[in-house]
Motif scaffolding. Structure first.
Motif, PDB file in Angstrom:
ATOM      1  N   GLU A   2       0.857  -1.190   0.000  1.00 30.28           N
ATOM      2  CA  GLU A   2       0.000   0.000   0.000  1.00 30.28           C
ATOM      3  C   GLU A   2       0.888   1.232   0.000  1.00 30.28           C
ATOM      4  O   GLU A   2       1.831   1.341   0.793  1.00 30.28           O
ATOM      5  CB  GLU A   2      -0.916   0.005   1.220  1.00 30.28           C
ATOM      6  CG  GLU A   2      -1.934   1.133   1.211  1.00 30.28           C
ATOM      7  CD  GLU A   2      -2.887   1.045   2.391  1.00 30.28           C
ATOM      8  OE1 GLU A   2      -4.101   0.878   2.189  1.00 30.28           O
ATOM      9  OE2 GLU A   2      -2.378   1.119   3.537  1.00 30.28           O
ATOM     10  N   ASP A   3       0.576   2.161  -0.893  1.00 24.95           N
ATOM     11  CA  ASP A   3       1.401   3.345  -1.052  1.00 24.95           C
ATOM     12  C   ASP A   3       0.512   4.573  -1.188  1.00 24.95           C
ATOM     13  O   ASP A   3      -0.442   4.586  -1.973  1.00 24.95           O
ATOM     14  CB  ASP A   3       2.287   3.203  -2.300  1.00 24.95           C
ATOM     15  CG  ASP A   3       3.257   4.366  -2.454  1.00 24.95           C
ATOM     16  OD1 ASP A   3       4.334   4.296  -1.860  1.00 24.95           O
ATOM     17  OD2 ASP A   3       2.920   5.331  -3.163  1.00 24.95           O
ATOM     18  N   VAL A   4       0.814   5.603  -0.402  1.00 23.36           N
ATOM     19  CA  VAL A   4       0.097   6.877  -0.464  1.00 23.36           C
ATOM     20  C   VAL A   4       1.127   7.974  -0.699  1.00 23.36           C
ATOM     21  O   VAL A   4       2.178   8.007  -0.038  1.00 23.36           O
ATOM     22  CB  VAL A   4      -0.691   7.154   0.825  1.00 23.36           C
ATOM     23  CG1 VAL A   4      -1.416   8.502   0.732  1.00 23.36           C
ATOM     24  CG2 VAL A   4      -1.687   6.037   1.103  1.00 23.36           C
ATOM     25  N   GLU A   5       0.820   8.876  -1.641  1.00 29.37           N
ATOM     26  CA  GLU A   5       1.787   9.905  -2.014  1.00 29.37           C
ATOM     27  C   GLU A   5       1.066  11.224  -2.263  1.00 29.37           C
ATOM     28  O   GLU A   5       0.050  11.269  -2.959  1.00 29.37           O
ATOM     29  CB  GLU A   5       2.532   9.455  -3.270  1.00 29.37           C
ATOM     30  CG  GLU A   5       3.666  10.362  -3.693  1.00 29.37           C
ATOM     31  CD  GLU A   5       4.391   9.789  -4.900  1.00 29.37           C
ATOM     32  OE1 GLU A   5       5.535   9.348  -4.760  1.00 29.37           O
ATOM     33  OE2 GLU A   5       3.774   9.785  -5.995  1.00 29.37           O
ATOM     34  N   SER A   9       5.531  10.657   0.916  1.00 27.17           N
ATOM     35  CA  SER A   9       5.012   9.337   0.565  1.00 27.17           C
ATOM     36  C   SER A   9       5.208   8.381   1.726  1.00 27.17           C
ATOM     37  O   SER A   9       6.147   8.499   2.521  1.00 27.17           O
ATOM     38  CB  SER A   9       5.709   8.791  -0.687  1.00 27.17           C
ATOM     39  OG  SER A   9       7.083   8.588  -0.449  1.00 27.17           O
ATOM     40  N   SER A  10       4.298   7.418   1.808  1.00 33.43           N
ATOM     41  CA  SER A  10       4.350   6.380   2.829  1.00 33.43           C
ATOM     42  C   SER A  10       4.041   5.052   2.163  1.00 33.43           C
ATOM     43  O   SER A  10       3.055   4.934   1.426  1.00 33.43           O
ATOM     44  CB  SER A  10       3.343   6.664   3.954  1.00 33.43           C
ATOM     45  OG  SER A  10       3.331   5.608   4.897  1.00 33.43           O
ATOM     46  N   ASN A  11       4.878   4.063   2.426  1.00 35.97           N
ATOM     47  CA  ASN A  11       4.722   2.765   1.797  1.00 35.97           C
ATOM     48  C   ASN A  11       4.768   1.671   2.845  1.00 35.97           C
ATOM     49  O   ASN A  11       5.629   1.676   3.725  1.00 35.97           O
ATOM     50  CB  ASN A  11       5.826   2.554   0.760  1.00 35.97           C
ATOM     51  CG  ASN A  11       5.788   1.168   0.135  1.00 35.97           C
ATOM     52  OD1 ASN A  11       6.403   0.240   0.643  1.00 35.97           O
ATOM     53  ND2 ASN A  11       5.066   1.017  -0.964  1.00 35.97           N
ATOM     54  N   THR A  52       8.276  -0.976   6.007  1.00 36.21           N
ATOM     55  CA  THR A  52       7.624   0.335   5.886  1.00 36.21           C
ATOM     56  C   THR A  52       8.674   1.352   5.448  1.00 36.21           C
ATOM     57  O   THR A  52       9.846   1.280   5.856  1.00 36.21           O
ATOM     58  CB  THR A  52       6.997   0.791   7.216  1.00 36.21           C
ATOM     59  OG1 THR A  52       8.019   0.876   8.215  1.00 36.21           O
ATOM     60  CG2 THR A  52       5.933  -0.189   7.668  1.00 36.21           C
ATOM     61  N   ARG A  53       8.231   2.284   4.622  1.00 35.35           N
ATOM     62  CA  ARG A  53       9.144   3.321   4.157  1.00 35.35           C
ATOM     63  C   ARG A  53       8.409   4.648   4.090  1.00 35.35           C
ATOM     64  O   ARG A  53       7.301   4.722   3.551  1.00 35.35           O
ATOM     65  CB  ARG A  53       9.715   2.984   2.781  1.00 35.35           C
ATOM     66  CG  ARG A  53      10.731   4.011   2.294  1.00 35.35           C
ATOM     67  CD  ARG A  53      11.164   3.760   0.869  1.00 35.35           C
ATOM     68  NE  ARG A  53      12.164   4.729   0.435  1.00 35.35           N
ATOM     69  CZ  ARG A  53      12.562   4.904  -0.813  1.00 35.35           C
ATOM     70  NH1 ARG A  53      12.023   4.165  -1.778  1.00 35.35           N
ATOM     71  NH2 ARG A  53      13.465   5.798  -1.122  1.00 35.35           N
ATOM     72  N   LYS A  54       9.034   5.675   4.618  1.00 33.21           N
ATOM     73  CA  LYS A  54       8.507   7.024   4.535  1.00 33.21           C
ATOM     74  C   LYS A  54       9.553   7.910   3.875  1.00 33.21           C
ATOM     75  O   LYS A  54      10.744   7.791   4.159  1.00 33.21           O
ATOM     76  CB  LYS A  54       8.149   7.562   5.920  1.00 33.21           C
ATOM     77  CG  LYS A  54       7.003   6.802   6.574  1.00 33.21           C
ATOM     78  CD  LYS A  54       6.634   7.404   7.918  1.00 33.21           C
ATOM     79  CE  LYS A  54       5.467   6.651   8.541  1.00 33.21           C
ATOM     80  NZ  LYS A  54       5.086   7.218   9.863  1.00 33.21           N
ATOM     81  N   ARG A  55       9.075   8.782   2.989  1.00 34.92           N
ATOM     82  CA  ARG A  55      10.003   9.618   2.247  1.00 34.92           C
ATOM     83  C   ARG A  55       9.464  11.041   2.126  1.00 34.92           C
ATOM     84  O   ARG A  55       8.267  11.247   1.939  1.00 34.92           O
ATOM     85  CB  ARG A  55      10.240   9.046   0.850  1.00 34.92           C
ATOM     86  CG  ARG A  55      11.301   9.789   0.054  1.00 34.92           C
ATOM     87  CD  ARG A  55      11.389   9.290  -1.374  1.00 34.92           C
ATOM     88  NE  ARG A  55      12.391  10.029  -2.133  1.00 34.92           N
ATOM     89  CZ  ARG A  55      12.395  10.138  -3.453  1.00 34.92           C
ATOM     90  NH1 ARG A  55      11.440   9.562  -4.166  1.00 34.92           N
ATOM     91  NH2 ARG A  55      13.342  10.812  -4.075  1.00 34.92           N
ATOM     92  N   GLN A  56      10.372  11.998   2.250  1.00 31.12           N
ATOM     93  CA  GLN A  56      10.055  13.406   2.036  1.00 31.12           C
ATOM     94  C   GLN A  56      11.037  13.970   1.014  1.00 31.12           C
ATOM     95  O   GLN A  56      12.238  13.703   1.095  1.00 31.12           O
ATOM     96  CB  GLN A  56      10.161  14.194   3.342  1.00 31.12           C
ATOM     97  CG  GLN A  56       9.257  13.693   4.454  1.00 31.12           C
ATOM     98  CD  GLN A  56       9.515  14.422   5.754  1.00 31.12           C
ATOM     99  OE1 GLN A  56       9.667  15.651   5.778  1.00 31.12           O
ATOM    100  NE2 GLN A  56       9.581  13.675   6.842  1.00 31.12           N
ATOM    101  N   LEU A  57      10.508  14.745   0.106  1.00 34.74           N
ATOM    102  CA  LEU A  57      11.342  15.347  -0.928  1.00 34.74           C
ATOM    103  C   LEU A  57      10.985  16.824  -1.059  1.00 34.74           C
ATOM    104  O   LEU A  57       9.815  17.181  -1.218  1.00 34.74           O
ATOM    105  CB  LEU A  57      11.128  14.638  -2.272  1.00 34.74           C
ATOM    106  CG  LEU A  57      11.899  15.189  -3.471  1.00 34.74           C
ATOM    107  CD1 LEU A  57      13.397  14.992  -3.278  1.00 34.74           C
ATOM    108  CD2 LEU A  57      11.449  14.527  -4.765  1.00 34.74           C
ATOM    109  N   TYR A  58      12.000  17.678  -0.973  1.00 37.10           N
ATOM    110  CA  TYR A  58      11.820  19.114  -1.126  1.00 37.10           C
ATOM    111  C   TYR A  58      12.784  19.592  -2.211  1.00 37.10           C
ATOM    112  O   TYR A  58      13.964  19.239  -2.197  1.00 37.10           O
ATOM    113  CB  TYR A  58      12.121  19.858   0.178  1.00 37.10           C
ATOM    114  CG  TYR A  58      11.337  19.368   1.370  1.00 37.10           C
ATOM    115  CD1 TYR A  58      10.101  19.910   1.681  1.00 37.10           C
ATOM    116  CD2 TYR A  58      11.849  18.356   2.181  1.00 37.10           C
ATOM    117  CE1 TYR A  58       9.380  19.455   2.783  1.00 37.10           C
ATOM    118  CE2 TYR A  58      11.150  17.895   3.275  1.00 37.10           C
ATOM    119  CZ  TYR A  58       9.911  18.447   3.572  1.00 37.10           C
ATOM    120  OH  TYR A  58       9.207  17.992   4.653  1.00 37.10           O
TER     121      TYR A  58
END
Length: 591
Positions: free
Chosen positions: A149-152, A175-177, A200-206
């Motif tokens: 499951e992935d939410v972005e 995003s959260s996976n 589980t993986r969480k990512r932030q991109l700026y």
């Protein structure tokens, strides 16, 4: 045809437009997807929805000869794998682009993806002994279920100033996976094993980019990119109800990368220049909770680049380029647990891997003669801390057979030099050809010293010199009745590796398509891997231990029939994907 994850480009006309795609295939490759776009003078509303139901059968073969077998142990084992990977995927996207004024826009979108899969694999071990009366076959069935499951969420802001090309953009992404899998493994000799793999993986991109034209032929750019990710992998392996501590592990991988860049481009007479510099600061935490092993890494790097082009004439030019790049280990490369489908040939990721650095030099030439367009390149790439896959004895045995572990390590330097050319040729209006040829040599130097399970120091030498080549040919022919026929062929030649050789592969794809319904729709038929020959083949030699041959086919030949329908939209009005930066954060970061 397939699942779409796109943001539609600003429509040229107000109102609705969109595309619907349906496809069926064998092995199963069924999908339906659609994009809708509604534009007014104030906003652009878009959505993309897709669902796919697929089966990707694969197979593998490993033939291993044991050079110094234990008494009463097999001298030869043939390991055969057949697997079916079933997946059902939903992907949905909804977003809006606001036109705040004639020069400013702000886009927001949210994407949700859900995937359920099942991988059923049958493994057969044909054991051959010196005494043939002892020969037998062992079976191992792996039944794995997975859910992803992935939410972005993405937001993009763009401001254009009065001067042409003068603009400011800012992007952010969250995003959260969640990826969960469990497997039951039934072995005809060793009973039942179970594995649970939760990730589980969480990512932030700026990211922000600023572009300022200077004069008539100059341009200045500057920007920032921050990439922050946290990945937690929790793996438990049970053997007959008892936890196997050799393969059970809980790993947290935290990576923080801050990057600033600037570059300046200028055209003076027949010369064009593009000079750039990027700085990256990286912080990595690798926490293995099971073994209480906590490591921190911190490094700063500069990445200069220079591109110089000289126009010899209107038809030809030469160029000299340099760039420094970084390649970061990802995914299964750093995961200490990847697969337990075989309990004698095991791949294990290395969470302590460092990125590799490459200095790339390129001298290019481009010329056009009538219907011919030729571009050539001489290149030299020098890479440090190359990822090398070492195969070593674990010290464990299964029925007298040594368990071999393959794992990536940083121990080598690689010098790659080669020649490449691309040729485009259109002999007729109805026939277009595109070809590529690449010949290269590789010189690798590196030694790996470690203590084996007997606490004995062992040195593996990975020095090698090798040459190889690859070729591609693409043909596009317009047949009678405006049927489009495309052929894609490619070949990768043999290449020596640190512990053996990879064997050359030839593969071909075919595609036929025709526009119908006054060009509002397209009917297409594709054959992927016509000869069912796209297999990875390897030969391996570990002196005094094993000699093996292996081949793996991730996906078999596939036939797909698709139908595309467009309304209020021309065929050539292309969708654009949301801007995605490369995972390696490497040398292509130029705004």
């Amino acid at each position: 045809a397939g699942i779409l994850n796109i943001i539609l480009k600003k429509g040229k006309n107000l109102g609705f437009n969109g595309t619907f795609i349906g496809a069926v295939g064998s092995p199963k490759n069924n999908s339906i997807s659609g994009t809708l776009n509604y534009k007014t003078k104030k906003y652009n509303l878009f959505t993309n929805q897709g669902y796919a139901d697929r089966n990707s059968p694969g197979n593998a073969l490993i033939e291993t000869q044991y050079l110094n077998p234990k008494p009463n142990s097999p001298v030869f084992i043939t390991e055969t794998r057949d697997n079916d990977r079933f997946s059902k995927n939903y992907n949905g996207n909804l977003g809006i682009e606001l036109f705040l004024n004639e020069s400013t826009s702000w886009t927001n979108s949210i994407n949700y993806r859900n995937s359920d899969g099942n991988n059923l694999e049958n493994v057969y071990y044909d054991n051959v002994y010196t005494d043939v009366s002892k020969n037998y076959t062992r079976t191992r069935i792996n039944d794995e279920d997975s859910e992803n499951e992935d939410v972005e969420y993405k937001s993009s802001f763009q401001k254009k100033f009065k001067k042409e090309g003068h603009k400011l953009t800012a992007d952010l992404q969250f995003s959260s996976n969640i990826d969960n899998s469990s497997a039951n493994i039934i072995d005809s000799e060793n009973g039942t094993d179970n594995t649970i793999n939760d990730q589980t993986r969480k990512r932030q991109l700026y990211q922000t980019d600023y572009v300022l034209p200077i004069g008539k032929k100059g341009q200045f750019e500057a920007g920032y990119r921050g990439n922050f990710s946290n990945q937690l992998t929790d793996v438990i392996v049970y053997e007959n109800g008892i936890i196997n501590t050799n393969y059970t592990n809980k790993l947290e991988y935290i990576e923080k990368v801050n990057a600033f860049y600037t570059q300046y481009g200028l055209k003076v007479n027949k010369f064009s220049y593009l000079l750039g510099l990027r700085w990256e600061g990286t912080n990595v935490d690798v926490n293995q909770f099971t073994t209480n092993d906590f490591n921190k890494k911190k490094y700063n790097n500069f990445f200069p680049s220079a591109f110089i082009t000289y126009e010899v004439s209107e038809e030809s030019s030469i160029s000299l380029n340099y760039s420094r790049r970084i390649f970061r280990p990802r995914g299964r490369m750093i995961n200490p647990f990847s697969s337990y489908s075989s309990n004698i040939n095991i791949f294990r990721g290395n969470p302590d891997l460092d990125p590799s650095m490459t200095d790339a030099f390129d001298f290019g030439y481009l010329n056009k003669w009538g219907k011919f367009l030729l571009s050539t390149s001489l290149y030299v790439n020098n890479t440090t801390d190359v990822f090398i896959f070492a195969r070593i004895e674990s010290g464990d045995y299964v029925n007298g057979v040594p368990v071999i572990i393959s794992s990536p390590i940083n121990i080598a330097n690689e010098l790659r030099a080669g020649f490449e050319f691309n040729l485009n040729y259109s002999p007729y209006k109805w026939w277009k050809l595109n070809s590529n040829f690449n010949f290269f040599s590789i010189n690798t130097e590196g030694n790996y010293t470690y203590k084996d399970f007997n606490n004995k120091e062992v040195t593996q030498i990975f020095d090698k010199k090798a040459t190889s080549w690859s070729a591609k040919l693409n043909s596009r022919v317009t047949l009678p009745h405006k049927i489009d026929w495309q052929t894609n062929m490619n070949y990768n030649g043999d290449q020596k590796t640190a512990q053996g050789k990879s064997i050359g592969i030839f593969a071909m794809n075919l595609g036929f398509s025709k526009d119908i319904m006054k060009d509002k729709a397209t009917l297409a038929f594709n054959i992927n891997d016509v000869f069912n020959s796209r297999k990875r083949k390897m030969e391996t030699l570990i002196p005094g231990l094993i000699q093996s041959y292996g081949e793996m086919q991730h996906g078999q030949r596939q036939f797909t029939l698709s139908f595309t329908y467009r309304f209020n939209k021309t065929k050539n009005e292309r969708e654009r994907e949301p801007r995605r930066e490369s995972e390696d954060g490497g040398g292509d970061f130029q705004g």
